[in-house]
Scaffold this active site. Structure first.
Site, PDB file in Angstrom:
ATOM      1  N   SER A 156       0.853  -1.194   0.000  1.00  0.00           N
ATOM      2  CA  SER A 156       0.000   0.000   0.000  1.00  0.00           C
ATOM      3  C   SER A 156       0.882   1.235   0.000  1.00  0.00           C
ATOM      4  O   SER A 156       2.046   1.182   0.418  1.00  0.00           O
ATOM      5  CB  SER A 156      -0.873   0.032   1.257  1.00  0.00           C
ATOM      6  N   TYR A 170      -2.318  -2.042  10.208  1.00  0.00           N
ATOM      7  CA  TYR A 170      -2.396  -2.125   8.746  1.00  0.00           C
ATOM      8  C   TYR A 170      -1.118  -1.554   8.123  1.00  0.00           C
ATOM      9  O   TYR A 170      -0.483  -2.188   7.272  1.00  0.00           O
ATOM     10  CB  TYR A 170      -3.620  -1.346   8.258  1.00  0.00           C
TER      11      TYR A 170
HETATM   12  P1  NAD Z   1     -11.714  -5.455  -1.078  1.00  0.00           P
HETATM   13  O1  NAD Z   1     -12.193  -5.364   0.311  1.00  0.00           O
HETATM   14  O2  NAD Z   1     -12.547  -4.876  -2.185  1.00  0.00           O
HETATM   15  O3  NAD Z   1     -11.393  -6.981  -1.450  1.00  0.00           O
HETATM   16  C1  NAD Z   1     -10.637  -7.776  -0.584  1.00  0.00           C
HETATM   17  C2  NAD Z   1     -11.013  -9.231  -0.799  1.00  0.00           C
HETATM   18  O4  NAD Z   1     -10.155 -10.020   0.057  1.00  0.00           O
HETATM   19  C3  NAD Z   1     -12.455  -9.566  -0.402  1.00  0.00           C
HETATM   20  O5  NAD Z   1     -13.082 -10.311  -1.419  1.00  0.00           O
HETATM   21  C4  NAD Z   1     -12.300 -10.388   0.871  1.00  0.00           C
HETATM   22  O6  NAD Z   1     -13.310 -11.369   1.036  1.00  0.00           O
HETATM   23  C5  NAD Z   1     -10.936 -11.023   0.665  1.00  0.00           C
HETATM   24  N1  NAD Z   1     -10.311 -11.431   1.921  1.00  0.00           N
HETATM   25  C6  NAD Z   1     -10.306 -10.766   3.096  1.00  0.00           C
HETATM   26  N2  NAD Z   1      -9.690 -11.489   4.040  1.00  0.00           N
HETATM   27  C7  NAD Z   1      -9.304 -12.646   3.444  1.00  0.00           C
HETATM   28  C8  NAD Z   1      -8.636 -13.806   3.916  1.00  0.00           C
HETATM   29  N3  NAD Z   1      -8.261 -13.927   5.189  1.00  0.00           N
HETATM   30  N4  NAD Z   1      -8.391 -14.797   3.035  1.00  0.00           N
HETATM   31  C9  NAD Z   1      -8.791 -14.698   1.746  1.00  0.00           C
HETATM   32  N5  NAD Z   1      -9.434 -13.634   1.255  1.00  0.00           N
HETATM   33  C10 NAD Z   1      -9.696 -12.610   2.095  1.00  0.00           C
HETATM   34  O7  NAD Z   1     -10.276  -4.787  -1.059  1.00  0.00           O
HETATM   35  P2  NAD Z   1      -9.338  -4.115  -2.170  1.00  0.00           P
HETATM   36  O8  NAD Z   1      -9.448  -2.653  -2.022  1.00  0.00           O
HETATM   37  O9  NAD Z   1      -9.515  -4.737  -3.487  1.00  0.00           O
HETATM   38  O10 NAD Z   1      -7.927  -4.517  -1.535  1.00  0.00           O
HETATM   39  C11 NAD Z   1      -7.099  -5.499  -2.069  1.00  0.00           C
HETATM   40  C12 NAD Z   1      -5.704  -5.283  -1.517  1.00  0.00           C
HETATM   41  O11 NAD Z   1      -5.277  -3.955  -1.822  1.00  0.00           O
HETATM   42  C13 NAD Z   1      -5.605  -5.427   0.001  1.00  0.00           C
HETATM   43  O12 NAD Z   1      -4.415  -6.087   0.330  1.00  0.00           O
HETATM   44  C14 NAD Z   1      -5.560  -3.984   0.470  1.00  0.00           C
HETATM   45  O13 NAD Z   1      -4.909  -3.849   1.702  1.00  0.00           O
HETATM   46  C15 NAD Z   1      -4.784  -3.345  -0.648  1.00  0.00           C
HETATM   47  N6  NAD Z   1      -4.945  -1.904  -0.746  1.00  0.00           N
HETATM   48  C16 NAD Z   1      -6.183  -1.350  -0.906  1.00  0.00           C
HETATM   49  C17 NAD Z   1      -6.298   0.029  -0.969  1.00  0.00           C
HETATM   50  C18 NAD Z   1      -7.654   0.687  -1.090  1.00  0.00           C
HETATM   51  O14 NAD Z   1      -7.736   1.916  -0.960  1.00  0.00           O
HETATM   52  N7  NAD Z   1      -8.711  -0.050  -1.350  1.00  0.00           N
HETATM   53  C19 NAD Z   1      -5.169   0.848  -0.901  1.00  0.00           C
HETATM   54  C20 NAD Z   1      -3.920   0.246  -0.753  1.00  0.00           C
HETATM   55  C21 NAD Z   1      -3.824  -1.127  -0.674  1.00  0.00           C
END
Ligand code: NAD
Length: 270
Positions: A156, A170
Site C-alpha cells: 500500500s 495495517y
Molecule cells: P476489497 O475489500 O474490495 O477486497 C478484498 C477481498 O479479500 C475480499 O473479497 C475479501 O473477502 C478477501 N479477503 C479478506 N480477508 C481474506 C482472507 N483472510 N483470506 C482470503 N481472502 C480474504 O479490497 P481491495 O481494495 O480490493 O484490496 C485489495 C488489496 O489492496 C488489500 O491487500 C488492500 O490492503 C490493498 N490496498 C487497498 C487500498 C484501497 O484503498 N482499497 C489501498 C492500498 C492497498
C-alpha cells in the site's frame, strides 16, 4: 493475437472483490487460466461466472481459503497446480483493514495479530508455496511458457507515506510486505522468479469506502490526492497485469506505486 498472459496459470487471492476481482477478469481476458481464491465465495463465484461467459477459451475455478491459515494457502496452490498443471503468477492480494485498527494507544493486540496474520503471514505463505510450485515449471516454447514465475504482493502507499489518520497495524503490515517482497526478489532472482510489491493509492473499493462512510472522511483524504479522485480497482489490475506478464521480464524487487501521484505530492492543485 495471443493475449499477454496466454496459457499462463494465475492464482489471485482476495479475488471476490476490488483489485482481485478486476484482476481475475483482466488476466482471463489476456488468456490466463485463473484460480479465484477468497475467504468468502460469493464474489469469487460471480467472477468465475463472468469469466466463463466472456472468455470461454480460458479455464477458471474458485477455491475457498483463508490466507491467514497456512494450510489453506498451501491447499490453494496445490489446487491451482492440480487443476491447471502449473503456477506462473501468484497475486497475493487479499488483505484487511480492521475498523478497530487505530493508533499506538488504542489498537488492541488481537486486532494487531489478526491484521498481521492475514496481511503479512498470508503473503509470506503465498510466496512460500508459490516459490515451491514455480520451481517445478518447465519451459514450453510451443505454449510460450518459461521457468520460474511472477509473484505480486499487494502492499500500500501507507508503506511509504505516513498518515495522520492512523491504522497502525495495517500500515506496519504493509511496510513489512514491501520489505519482504524486496528480499524475496533478491533471493529468487536467479531462479527466474520475479517478486514485486504493488503499492496502490486510496481506491474506490469496499475496503476503503466502507470505512470512509461520510463526506467529511472522504474529503479529509481527497484534498491530498493530486488527481482529485480515488483510484479504481481496474487501474490497479492493469498494473498487476504488467507485473504478471513478460512485459515486465526485467522488473523485480520493485515498489510498484500506482497512487495517482499521491506519494509525489507536497501541495496539490486547487
Ligand atoms: P476489497 O475489500 O474490495 O477486497 C478484498 C477481498 O479479500 C475480499 O473479497 C475479501 O473477502 C478477501 N479477503 C479478506 N480477508 C481474506 C482472507 N483472510 N483470506 C482470503 N481472502 C480474504 O479490497 P481491495 O481494495 O480490493 O484490496 C485489495 C488489496 O489492496 C488489500 O491487500 C488492500 O490492503 C490493498 N490496498 C487497498 C487500498 C484501497 O484503498 N482499497 C489501498 C492500498 C492497498
Amino acid at each position: 493475437m495471443p493475449g499477454r498472459l496466454q496459457n499462463k496459470v494465475a492464482l489471485i487471492t482476495g479475488a471476490g472483490s476490488g483489485i482481485g476481482l478486476e484482476s481475475s477478469l483482466l488476466f482471463a481476458s489476456e488468456g490466463a487460466n485463473v484460480l479465484l481464491v477468497d475467504v468468502a465465495l460469493t464474489g469469487a463465484q460471480k467472477g468465475l461466472g463472468l469469466i466463463q461467459e466472456r472468455y470461454p477459451n480460458v479455464k477458471a475455478d474458485v477455491f475457498q481459503a483463508d490466507v491467514g491459515k497456512e494450510h489453506d494457502v498451501r491447499a490453494a496452490v496445490d489446487k491451482a497446480v492440480q487443476v491447471f498443471g502449473r503456477l506462473d503468477i501468484m497475486f497475493n492480494n487479499a488483505g484487511i483493514m480492521h475498523p478497530e485498527d487505530d493508533n499506538a494507544l488504542n489498537t488492541e493486540e488481537r486486532i494487531w495479530d489478526l491484521t498481521m496474520q492475514i496481511n503479512l503471514k498470508g503473503v509470506w505463505w503465498g510466496c512460500k508455496y508459490a516459490i515451491l510450485a514455480m520451481r517445478q515449471n518447465k519451459r514450453d516454447d510451443q505454449l510460450g511458457l518459461h521457468e520460474g514465475g511472477s509473484i505480486i504482493n499487494t502492499a500500500s502507499f501507507v508503506a511509504i507515506r505516513g498518515a495522520a489518520t492512523p491504522q497502525l497495524a495495517y500500515t506496519a503490515s504493509k511496510g513489512a510486505v514491501l520489505a519482504m517482497s524486496r528480499e524475496l526478489a533478491m533471493v529468487h532472482a536467479k531462479e527466474g522468479i520475479r517478486v514485486n510489491a504493488l503499492c496502490p493509492g486510496p481506491l474506490k473499493t469496499p475496503l476503503l469506502m466502507d470505512f470512509l462512510d461520510t463526506p467529511e472522511k472522504r474529503d479529509r483524504r481527497l484534498v491530498h490526492l493530486p488527481m482529485g479522485r480515488f483510484g479504481e480497482a481496474v487501474e490497479l489490475a492493469k498494473a498487476a497485469l504488467f507485473l504478471a506478464s513478460d512485459d515486465s521480464s526485467y522488473v523485480t524487487g520493485s515498489d510498484f506505486i500506482v497512487d495517482g501521484g499521491l506519494s509525489a505530492a507536497y501541495v496539490t492543485a486547487l
